[in-house]
Design a protein around this motif. Structure first.
Motif, PDB file in Angstrom:
ATOM      1  N   SER A  44       5.464  36.669 -71.018  1.00 52.16           N
ATOM      2  CA  SER A  44       6.451  37.721 -70.777  1.00 52.16           C
ATOM      3  C   SER A  44       6.456  38.742 -71.905  1.00 52.16           C
ATOM      4  CB  SER A  44       7.856  37.116 -70.700  1.00 52.16           C
ATOM      5  OG  SER A  44       7.932  36.077 -69.762  1.00 52.16           O
ATOM      6  N   GLU A  45       6.755  39.970 -71.552  1.00 55.73           N
ATOM      7  CA  GLU A  45       7.004  40.986 -72.573  1.00 55.73           C
ATOM      8  C   GLU A  45       8.388  40.766 -73.177  1.00 55.73           C
ATOM      9  OE1 GLU A  45       5.790  45.151 -71.745  1.00 55.73           O
ATOM     10  OE2 GLU A  45       5.178  44.322 -69.807  1.00 55.73           O
ATOM     11  N   ASP A  46       9.358  40.404 -72.349  1.00 53.48           N
ATOM     12  CA  ASP A  46      10.740  40.177 -72.778  1.00 53.48           C
ATOM     13  C   ASP A  46      11.207  38.839 -72.201  1.00 53.48           C
ATOM     14  OD1 ASP A  46      13.464  40.133 -73.276  1.00 53.48           O
ATOM     15  OD2 ASP A  46      13.825  42.162 -72.544  1.00 53.48           O
ATOM     16  N   PRO A  47      10.880  37.737 -72.876  1.00 51.22           N
ATOM     17  CA  PRO A  47      11.165  36.416 -72.303  1.00 51.22           C
ATOM     18  C   PRO A  47      12.649  36.141 -72.060  1.00 51.22           C
ATOM     19  CG  PRO A  47      10.460  36.214 -74.588  1.00 51.22           C
ATOM     20  CD  PRO A  47      10.256  37.636 -74.188  1.00 51.22           C
ATOM     21  N   HIS A  48      13.515  36.707 -72.861  1.00 55.56           N
ATOM     22  CA  HIS A  48      14.947  36.428 -72.702  1.00 55.56           C
ATOM     23  C   HIS A  48      15.508  37.098 -71.453  1.00 55.56           C
ATOM     24  CE1 HIS A  48      13.818  35.749 -76.863  1.00 55.56           C
ATOM     25  NE2 HIS A  48      14.609  34.703 -76.741  1.00 55.56           N
ATOM     26  N   THR A  49      15.090  38.327 -71.202  1.00 54.52           N
ATOM     27  CA  THR A  49      15.518  39.009 -69.982  1.00 54.52           C
ATOM     28  C   THR A  49      14.905  38.334 -68.761  1.00 54.52           C
ATOM     29  OG1 THR A  49      15.806  41.082 -71.175  1.00 54.52           O
ATOM     30  CG2 THR A  49      15.555  41.227 -68.777  1.00 54.52           C
ATOM     31  N   GLN A  50      13.640  37.963 -68.845  1.00 59.61           N
ATOM     32  CA  GLN A  50      12.982  37.273 -67.736  1.00 59.61           C
ATOM     33  C   GLN A  50      13.662  35.934 -67.447  1.00 59.61           C
ATOM     34  OE1 GLN A  50      11.180  39.357 -65.807  1.00 59.61           O
ATOM     35  NE2 GLN A  50       9.423  37.999 -65.759  1.00 59.61           N
ATOM     36  N   ALA A  51      13.996  35.191 -68.485  1.00 56.89           N
ATOM     37  CA  ALA A  51      14.666  33.894 -68.290  1.00 56.89           C
ATOM     38  C   ALA A  51      15.992  34.094 -67.562  1.00 56.89           C
ATOM     39  CB  ALA A  51      14.887  33.197 -69.628  1.00 56.89           C
ATOM     40  N   TRP A  94      15.500  32.017 -80.514  1.00 58.63           N
ATOM     41  CA  TRP A  94      14.137  32.139 -81.012  1.00 58.63           C
ATOM     42  C   TRP A  94      13.513  33.369 -80.378  1.00 58.63           C
ATOM     43  CZ3 TRP A  94      13.544  29.332 -85.091  1.00 58.63           C
ATOM     44  CH2 TRP A  94      14.196  28.114 -85.203  1.00 58.63           C
ATOM     45  N   SER A  95      12.861  34.191 -81.160  1.00 55.72           N
ATOM     46  CA  SER A  95      12.307  35.439 -80.644  1.00 55.72           C
ATOM     47  C   SER A  95      11.135  35.204 -79.696  1.00 55.72           C
ATOM     48  CB  SER A  95      11.859  36.338 -81.796  1.00 55.72           C
ATOM     49  OG  SER A  95      10.826  35.720 -82.535  1.00 55.72           O
ATOM     50  N   THR A  96      10.494  34.052 -79.789  1.00 59.87           N
ATOM     51  CA  THR A  96       9.254  33.809 -79.048  1.00 59.87           C
ATOM     52  C   THR A  96       9.452  33.313 -77.627  1.00 59.87           C
ATOM     53  OG1 THR A  96       9.190  31.611 -80.036  1.00 59.87           O
ATOM     54  CG2 THR A  96       7.891  33.354 -81.105  1.00 59.87           C
ATOM     55  N   GLY A  97      10.663  32.916 -77.238  1.00 57.33           N
ATOM     56  CA  GLY A  97      10.792  32.450 -75.875  1.00 57.33           C
ATOM     57  C   GLY A  97      12.152  31.912 -75.509  1.00 57.33           C
ATOM     58  N   GLU A  98      12.297  31.643 -74.221  1.00 52.46           N
ATOM     59  CA  GLU A  98      13.537  31.093 -73.683  1.00 52.46           C
ATOM     60  C   GLU A  98      13.187  30.300 -72.426  1.00 52.46           C
ATOM     61  OE1 GLU A  98      17.725  31.560 -74.313  1.00 52.46           O
ATOM     62  OE2 GLU A  98      17.038  33.581 -73.856  1.00 52.46           O
ATOM     63  N   ALA A  99      13.910  29.210 -72.196  1.00 51.10           N
ATOM     64  CA  ALA A  99      13.627  28.345 -71.055  1.00 51.10           C
ATOM     65  C   ALA A  99      14.824  28.277 -70.111  1.00 51.10           C
ATOM     66  CB  ALA A  99      13.277  26.937 -71.527  1.00 51.10           C
ATOM     67  N   ILE A 100      14.509  27.956 -68.862  1.00 49.60           N
ATOM     68  CA  ILE A 100      15.537  27.719 -67.853  1.00 49.60           C
ATOM     69  C   ILE A 100      15.292  26.357 -67.214  1.00 49.60           C
ATOM     70  CG2 ILE A 100      15.823  30.184 -67.425  1.00 49.60           C
ATOM     71  CD1 ILE A 100      14.321  29.794 -64.747  1.00 49.60           C
ATOM     72  N   CYS A 101      16.352  25.790 -66.658  1.00 47.84           N
ATOM     73  CA  CYS A 101      16.233  24.513 -65.955  1.00 47.84           C
ATOM     74  C   CYS A 101      17.314  24.432 -64.887  1.00 47.84           C
ATOM     75  CB  CYS A 101      16.327  23.335 -66.922  1.00 47.84           C
ATOM     76  SG  CYS A 101      17.953  23.104 -67.665  1.00 47.84           S
ATOM     77  N   ARG A 102      17.189  23.424 -64.041  1.00 44.17           N
ATOM     78  CA  ARG A 102      18.214  23.178 -63.027  1.00 44.17           C
ATOM     79  C   ARG A 102      19.500  22.774 -63.750  1.00 44.17           C
ATOM     80  NH1 ARG A 102      15.293  21.582 -57.916  1.00 44.17           N
ATOM     81  NH2 ARG A 102      17.232  20.656 -57.268  1.00 44.17           N
ATOM     82  N   PRO A 103      20.646  23.236 -63.284  1.00 44.49           N
ATOM     83  CA  PRO A 103      21.904  22.945 -63.986  1.00 44.49           C
ATOM     84  C   PRO A 103      22.179  21.459 -64.167  1.00 44.49           C
ATOM     85  CG  PRO A 103      22.267  24.574 -62.264  1.00 44.49           C
ATOM     86  CD  PRO A 103      20.856  24.093 -62.107  1.00 44.49           C
ATOM     87  N   ASP A 104      21.818  20.646 -63.190  1.00 45.00           N
ATOM     88  CA  ASP A 104      22.096  19.213 -63.271  1.00 45.00           C
ATOM     89  C   ASP A 104      21.096  18.463 -64.147  1.00 45.00           C
ATOM     90  OD1 ASP A 104      20.080  19.726 -61.369  1.00 45.00           O
ATOM     91  OD2 ASP A 104      20.551  17.920 -60.226  1.00 45.00           O
TER      92      ASP A 104
END
Length: 145
Positions: A11-18, A60-70
């Motif tokens: 991603s160019e902007d991982p936080h916005t994409q996440a 962290w400037s290098t990335g961000e993750a998402i997951c299922r809420p549960d």
């Protein structure tokens, strides 16, 4: 022994994409452990330059993750990690995500995604199965079916 996997998307902007993908999938952005950040800074494993502020929180400037809420915080959870890369996307994806709507109206979902920055590319089908191929705000292809 079986292994779990994590999907990683450049991603160019991982936080916005996440954030965009978390909203799209009804998942959540994984919280950043501020105590862990403080520890890494104190022990010299990280520098202030490794961090940015996003939505008022140090991340962290290098990335961000998402997951299922549960599954938040669980080992082996389904997870998508968005990582920062220096170059923009330039060619077609070799891998893409399929969003399976489980009965939701495909046209309504398409319209909602377009309002949030997705772009419709084309409709595909195999027999009676129809899907839409789209791109996310950074141009990564995905399908809605």
């Amino acid at each position: 022994m079986t292994y779990s996997i994590q999907i990683v998307i450049d991603s160019e902007d991982p936080h916005t994409q996440a954030g965009w993908w978390a909203e799209t999938l009804d998942w959540r952005v994984e919280p950043t452990d501020q105590d862990f950040i403080d520890k890494m800074l104190a022990e010299g494993y990280a520098q202030q330059s490794d961090l940015i502020e996003h939505n008022g929180i140090r991340v962290w400037s290098t990335g961000e993750a998402i997951c299922r809420p549960d599954e938040d915080g669980k080992t082996g959870r389904q997870r998508i990690l968005f990582v920062k890369v220096p170059e923009p996307k330039t060619v077609k994806n070799r891998t893409h995500l399929d969003i399976r709507l489980d009965g939701d109206d495909k046209d309504a979902v398409r319209t909602a995604l377009e309002k949030r920055g997705a772009r419709f590319l084309y409709q595909g089908n195999e027999g009676p199965h129809i899907w839409y191929t789209m791109t996310d705000p950074e141009g990564n292809e995905f399908c809605v079916s």
